[in-house]
Design an enzyme around this catalytic site. Sequence first.
Site, PDB file in Angstrom:
ATOM      1  N   HIS A   9      -2.861   7.796   6.390  1.00  0.00           N
ATOM      2  CA  HIS A   9      -3.197   6.677   5.925  1.00  0.00           C
ATOM      3  C   HIS A   9      -4.600   5.999   6.140  1.00  0.00           C
ATOM      4  CE1 HIS A   9      -2.074   3.238   3.659  1.00  0.00           C
ATOM      5  NE2 HIS A   9      -2.191   2.146   4.638  1.00  0.00           N
ATOM      6  N   CYS A  64       0.690  -1.298  -0.072  1.00  0.00           N
ATOM      7  CA  CYS A  64      -0.105   0.133  -0.020  1.00  0.00           C
ATOM      8  C   CYS A  64       0.809   1.265  -0.008  1.00  0.00           C
ATOM      9  CB  CYS A  64      -0.873  -0.035   1.082  1.00  0.00           C
ATOM     10  SG  CYS A  64      -1.902  -1.450   1.028  1.00  0.00           S
ATOM     11  N   HIS A  70      -9.965   1.663   0.679  1.00  0.00           N
ATOM     12  CA  HIS A  70      -8.462   1.516   0.409  1.00  0.00           C
ATOM     13  C   HIS A  70      -8.072   1.221  -1.017  1.00  0.00           C
ATOM     14  CE1 HIS A  70      -4.489   1.204   1.317  1.00  0.00           C
ATOM     15  NE2 HIS A  70      -4.500   0.191   2.523  1.00  0.00           N
TER      16      HIS A  70
END
Lengths: 277, 400
Positions: free
Chosen positions: B294, B165, B328
């Site tokens: 995040h 990620c 996400h």
Amino acid sequence: MKHAPTPPTLYIEGPAFWTPTLPGWDAARAAFRGEGTLTDPPAKRPSPQVLAPAERRRAPDTVALALEVAAASMAGSGRNAADVPCVFVSAHGDLSINDYMCSTLATDPTVLSPTRFHNSVHNAAVGYWTIGTGCMAASNSVSAYENSFAAGLLEAAVQCAADHSPVLLVGYDTPTVGALTSVTDSQGLLAVALVIAPERTERTVASFDWSTESGNGSVPAPLSDAAKTLAHINPMAHALGLFESLARLADGDLPAPLDLPLSSTLALRLQLRQVRD
Amino acid sequence: MPPRISPLQISAFTATSAVGVGKEPLAEALAQSRSGLRANDFGDAPLPTWIGRVDGIEDIRLPEDLASWDCRNNRLAWLGLHADGFPEAVAAARAKYGPSRIALILGTSTSSIGETELAYTQLDADGLFPVNQRRPAVHTPHSLAMFVQQVLGLTGPSETISTACSSSAKVFASAERLIRLGLADAAVVGGVDTLCGSVLFGFNSLELVSSEPCRPFDASRKGISLGEAAGFALLERVQDDAASPLRLLGYGEASDAHHMSTPHPEGLGAERALDEALARAGLAPDAIDYINMHGTASQKNDEVEGALVARRFPATTHASSTKGFMGHTLGAAGIVESVISLLAIERGLMPGTVNTNELDTGFGPQIKLQPAHGEVRYALTNSFGFGGNNCSLVFGKATA
């Protein structure tokens, strides 16, 4: 068109090499110099000491292979792995985990193993390396299909030159399995590693000048019988020319420059030089 | 700490996600706190979760000469590339520098594994891929970058960064180094990730997927919502303050050295990335006006990152997670959140944290649920990935 400027000379420490028939740089160096033979029977997959015993047994082949050469390279450089940024490169990542994931998804996706899933990320090997060595420096995981080794070498060299810091480069690929053999040509285990340093030290084994050049480059033809047996093993075979040159440097000649293909129109040119006292 | 770097100009940027194609629908969704998440309708037997799905990918047909690249990920790349005049900006750079002087560095975690999954449902009698799936350049991690290189007509250095990620945040760091050393005059950076069985069932196997729309930093957050997105930016040395006032000022990359899928409990790797990004930008924490966190809405990530922001930033900093807008988007999260940070600077719009009702205790006053308007001189974005791979980026305005 403007010609690319030439970046600074860099230095190689701790060359490391592992394939079942040449399990370690000493064996590979001797064979590339025509002084040694292939290991027979071939070695079993490496057992990297960086991992705890339980993890060592469970580690996927990619992780075992990459960590073996990473540790050998760091030992050769005499540096502390915890301080050295690292670039890991693999054309295909872990093909056996991809095969497991895709097979399971095609049959019963709800039984997918959580461990295999988190090991399926391309940066699993470098993740285990940083965990095992306590390395909190930058870590990277790179792929560029057939040109992966040159792309990873470029990424590591650029980081070394830009940050004036040593960088560990590790390249690895493993055999294709299952239905993936339909599309992926990767025949065996091969891993290489080296530390690229911005300055010469007592551990330096060679220097290199480098630049990007237009043209598609060419993977150098293997010189030794040993390298010929590995020429098509998997995409990391693009590293063979560099490691053969490193093995033969002590012979005193200035080797021909290596033009490693970065794409069909661009090559990474490396001019190795022996470092003399 | 690393020395300061010279800023790079962001000459063009764009993102496509569940809230729409290009910057306008994204800015509108952020201003109106409109989430693009929907109940999972992906695949044959969808898990009970919410996803950020991009509409219309199934209807895209690549041009004849690119047809062999067809897969969900490359289709989303095609859709995302053609927004906001991005191809025209790249064409101008190509004319100026030459195609071999423009690097292409993309981040992805899935690349086209979704197409490989599909091929496994279509195996022939010998257990091999059907003929129409025997396309080696599609079933490989570098597929996205090879496809985009061909679409944009670029021939410079090219690589795929796949660090889960943090992938498409780290592309900015690699591009800056290549340009600084003179190996490229410009770089196209970005990333694309698409929904597929591997990520949906994989994150489900780790019990990280929420049964409801994700609620970052909420006291009763239940996990992540997965999404898909594409984003791109064009970086050059500073050319023109008036026409392109946005800058990449700093980046930090670090490793947790802790665990494959849970963050360091004290956020030491994340803090190291933050410190290096601030050092390269030559800024103290109190200079940052907006932080795009995040903020995945997983228990552990939010706990660690929330504590980091609380201990390092003044109460006046506006921080938020935008995962509730598009989910996400994994390897594409870094570029999408970079685009959001650039929009914040360009338009003075600091997004809120949608779906979140009540902040968990222990988080600081920095985390905002509602959007706000005001000058954003400097924005920070965090991206943290599996393997403990962290990257922070600092963007700003030309100081003319």
